[in-house]
Write an enzyme that holds these catalytic residues in place. Structure first.
Site, PDB file in Angstrom:
ATOM      1  N   ASP A  33       1.784  -3.535  -6.139  1.00 54.73           N
ATOM      2  CA  ASP A  33       1.736  -2.096  -5.882  1.00 54.73           C
ATOM      3  C   ASP A  33       2.446  -1.313  -6.985  1.00 54.73           C
ATOM      4  OD1 ASP A  33       1.048   0.153  -4.400  1.00 54.73           O
ATOM      5  OD2 ASP A  33       2.932   0.153  -3.281  1.00 54.73           O
ATOM      6  N   ASN A  54     -10.416   2.221   7.665  1.00 55.32           N
ATOM      7  CA  ASN A  54      -9.238   3.053   7.411  1.00 55.32           C
ATOM      8  C   ASN A  54      -8.662   2.839   6.017  1.00 55.32           C
ATOM      9  OD1 ASN A  54      -8.029   0.561   7.619  1.00 55.32           O
ATOM     10  ND2 ASN A  54      -6.766   1.061   9.396  1.00 55.32           N
ATOM     11  N   LEU A  96      -0.048  -6.654  -0.416  1.00 54.96           N
ATOM     12  CA  LEU A  96      -0.926  -7.297  -1.391  1.00 54.96           C
ATOM     13  C   LEU A  96      -0.276  -7.298  -2.775  1.00 54.96           C
ATOM     14  CD1 LEU A  96      -4.321  -5.620  -0.409  1.00 54.96           C
ATOM     15  CD2 LEU A  96      -3.517  -7.899   0.258  1.00 54.96           C
ATOM     16  N   CYS A 156      -7.005   9.088  14.271  1.00 56.51           N
ATOM     17  CA  CYS A 156      -6.297   9.861  13.239  1.00 56.51           C
ATOM     18  C   CYS A 156      -6.183  11.320  13.672  1.00 56.51           C
ATOM     19  CB  CYS A 156      -7.019   9.760  11.900  1.00 56.51           C
ATOM     20  SG  CYS A 156      -6.174  10.664  10.591  1.00 56.51           S
ATOM     21  N   CYS A 180      -3.788  13.160   5.058  1.00 52.79           N
ATOM     22  CA  CYS A 180      -3.126  11.946   5.536  1.00 52.79           C
ATOM     23  C   CYS A 180      -1.628  12.164   5.756  1.00 52.79           C
ATOM     24  CB  CYS A 180      -3.347  10.815   4.537  1.00 52.79           C
ATOM     25  SG  CYS A 180      -2.605   9.250   5.021  1.00 52.79           S
ATOM     26  N   CYS A 213      -6.048  -0.617  15.730  1.00 53.16           N
ATOM     27  CA  CYS A 213      -7.048  -1.568  15.234  1.00 53.16           C
ATOM     28  C   CYS A 213      -7.090  -2.823  16.113  1.00 53.16           C
ATOM     29  CB  CYS A 213      -6.730  -1.955  13.790  1.00 53.16           C
ATOM     30  SG  CYS A 213      -7.855  -3.202  13.105  1.00 53.16           S
TER      31      CYS A 213
END
Length: 324
Positions: free
Chosen positions: A133, A154, A168, A197, A213, A248
């Site tokens: 990242d 999403n 990740l 959302c 967001c 989710c």
């Protein structure tokens, strides 16, 4: 080409697992297909990256600009889920689960460095570069190509084993490694994340508008005040937002408690009081968020976010409060 190209992908994966990574996938680095290369420019053209100008870096579109002789990419994932629950009550601020414990950059970089050093030790011509990242790499796209998981509606990557509660990272290398099969899409007809959302940030399946967001505004937005069309919908969030992940089905069914003790929540991160965050000083911020990913959110931003949640007088009686 390096002299040593016979190193096995199986051996590389075993080493990555030995170092503590929970998922490992490998893909050859070539040209992305048009469906992959067209998405980012289209997203940028819509202005959905808001003020995140670093997303425009051309290296994101052409990975060889980062490492000209790259041949393979090793994608890794680290599960960070802990089963703790936030308390109910409007007096508490909400912090995204990823930031409850120690800064993930520190943990992943240590493991990446060890894997990169080991890989380079396998041949004197072997080169590596790694990111967690921190570089202009489309880590979600490459994770999907490497078989780690699929990019969900999403925008997060979902793994079969851990859901989307994963960090990740990737290592680029100049050697040829056998590729894994790309992940296939398994969101089906589910639209729970879009429906949940509160600001309508997921404008369409697989498309997220950062301008709407909550996570963007509480972490990246450096403005003195949050937008008036966002503040009524914060629902207590002061650092990130987990709403689309919490609903989710893959996360509800497959989340597993991480074995990384550093990801266990720091005291104060599960149930911070909004009134306290609204007045937090630089010294208090420095003490409470030592070695935390939350250091990206400066004291004045935390105060702003907390105060926006506390200031309900402007919209409590607004009949359109539930309609973005």
């Amino acid at each position: 080409m390096p002299e040593c190209t016979s190193i096995s992908s199986i051996v590389v994966k075993a080493k990555a697992k030995e170092l503590g990574f929970h998922e490992v996938g490998i893909t050859a680095v070539g040209d992305l297909d048009p469906t992959e290369t067209e998405k980012l420019p289209a997203w940028l053209k819509m202005g959905y990256h808001a003020d995140m100008e670093w997303m425009e870096n051309p290296q994101r579109q052409q990975i060889s600009l980062i490492m000209p002789d790259v041949r393979s990419l090793i994608s890794v994932a680290l599960n960070y889920y802990t089963p703790h629950e936030r308390p109910h009550g409007n007096e508490y601020g909400k912090i995204s689960r990823y930031a409850w414990g120690r800064d993930y950059h520190r943990i992943i970089h240590k493991k990446l460095k060890a894997l990169a050093i080991w890989l380079e030790s396998q041949g004197k011509e072997i080169k590596t570069r790694y990111y967690a990242d921190t570089g202009p790499v489309q880590d979600k796209v490459w994770a999907q190509k490497a078989g780690i998981g699929w990019i969900a509606k999403n925008g997060n990557v979902i793994t079969r084993k851990y859901g989307s509660w994963v960090f990740l990272a990737e290592i680029l290398t100049n050697i040829d490694l056998e590729s894994d099969r790309p992940s296939s899409q398994h969101c089906g007809t589910c639209t729970r994340c879009l429906q949940a959302c509160p600001t309508g940030a997921i404008t369409a399946p697989f498309v997220v508008d950062a301008n709407r967001c909550i996570a963007y505004h509480t972490i990246e937005n450096r403005s003195p005040e949050l937008p008036p069309d966002i503040t009524p919908h914060l629902q207590g969030w002061v650092a990130g937002c987990d709403i689309c992940q919490d609903v989710c089905p893959w996360n509800q069914r497959f989340a597993q408690t991480t074995d990384v003790t550093d990801f266990q929540p720091y005291p104060g991160n599960l149930a911070p009081k909004l009134v306290e965050l609204a007045q937090i000083s630089k010294e208090e911020w420095d003490t409470q968020f030592t070695a935390s990913a939350l250091r990206r959110i400066k004291p004045e931003m935390l105060r702003r976010n907390a105060r926006a949640n506390l200031d309900k007088s402007r919209h409590n009686n607004d009949p359109e409060d539930n309609n973005f």
